[in-house]
Motif scaffolding. Structure first.
Motif, PDB file in Angstrom:
ATOM      1  N   LYS A  40       0.886  -0.855   0.406  1.00 41.24           N
ATOM      2  CA  LYS A  40       0.154  -0.056  -0.345  1.00 41.24           C
ATOM      3  C   LYS A  40       0.908   1.463   0.093  1.00 41.24           C
ATOM      4  O   LYS A  40       0.483   2.818  -1.082  1.00 41.24           O
ATOM      5  CB  LYS A  40      -0.668  -0.210   1.104  1.00 41.24           C
ATOM      6  N   GLU A  43       2.136   1.368  -3.602  1.00 39.89           N
ATOM      7  CA  GLU A  43       0.805   1.890  -4.320  1.00 39.89           C
ATOM      8  C   GLU A  43       1.010   3.604  -4.153  1.00 39.89           C
ATOM      9  O   GLU A  43       0.676   4.379  -5.343  1.00 39.89           O
ATOM     10  CB  GLU A  43      -0.125   1.045  -3.941  1.00 39.89           C
ATOM     11  N   ILE A 101      -3.610  -5.510  -4.351  1.00 41.21           N
ATOM     12  CA  ILE A 101      -3.668  -4.555  -3.678  1.00 41.21           C
ATOM     13  C   ILE A 101      -5.118  -4.694  -3.606  1.00 41.21           C
ATOM     14  O   ILE A 101      -6.521  -4.760  -2.880  1.00 41.21           O
ATOM     15  CB  ILE A 101      -3.087  -3.919  -3.828  1.00 41.21           C
ATOM     16  N   ASN A 105      -8.153  -4.796  -0.883  1.00 41.16           N
ATOM     17  CA  ASN A 105      -9.040  -3.410  -1.173  1.00 41.16           C
ATOM     18  C   ASN A 105     -10.249  -3.825  -0.684  1.00 41.16           C
ATOM     19  O   ASN A 105     -11.232  -3.656  -0.130  1.00 41.16           O
ATOM     20  CB  ASN A 105      -8.396  -2.210  -1.817  1.00 41.16           C
TER      21      ASN A 105
END
Length: 165
Positions: A40, A43, A101, A105
């Motif tokens: 994260k 990202e 991811i 999420n």
């Protein structure tokens, strides 16, 4: 009368229960517990360094190096050499990493819907106003300006602000 300690303990319980959830979903995912936070961070800060991740997450550079090596081997992260500093590696998510991811999420979104399913819209608004006041007071005490809804965004902004990005 409710003591401040009781309120803080409840916040700690929420924090610990969230970590238990993260551990549980990590067992069913190709991404391990600590790697979710690393991915994260990548990202949100494409082409960041391992040192940036370590500072943002409050972990050792060695543990980040080990995790990113595993993520790279799994095809979720790429490392490229920084043109200005050949000893520095820049990290980015691969398409497979972005997909992983996104999956994580979605799992978080489903979980969040479950934990708030018995709260009315009015209760959520009231709860949010209390949390915003609490966060606002904490920011004042810590000397942090700005309004950040994502904790990772705040963490990395503070890291950049200190000139270490």
């Amino acid at each position: 009368m409710i003591e401040n300690k009781q309120l803080v303990d409840m916040l700690e319980n929420i924090h610990l229960l969230r970590h238990l959830f993260i551990r549980r979903i990590s067992e069913k995912s190709p991404i391990h517990f600590g790697q979710v936070a690393i991915m994260k961070t990548i990202e949100q800060n494409e082409n960041c360094t391992q040192a940036t991740i370590a500072e943002c997450l409050g972990v050792s550079p060695a543990s980040v190096a080990t995790s990113t090596k595993r993520l790279q081997k799994a095809g979720l992260v790429t490392k490229t050499v920084d043109e200005d500093n050949l000893r520095c590696k820049r990290l980015a998510l691969t398409d497979e990493g972005r997909s992983a991811i996104e999956n994580v999420n979605n799992i978080f979104k489903e979980y969040d819907e479950l934990i708030f399913k018995n709260f009315s819209k009015k209760e959520k608004i009231m709860f949010m106003s209390f949390l915003e006041r609490l966060v606002g007071e904490m920011r004042k005490i810590e000397g942090i300006d700005g309004d950040f809804s994502d904790p990772m965004e705040l963490c990395c902004l503070l890291y950049k602000k200190n000139g270490k990005y």
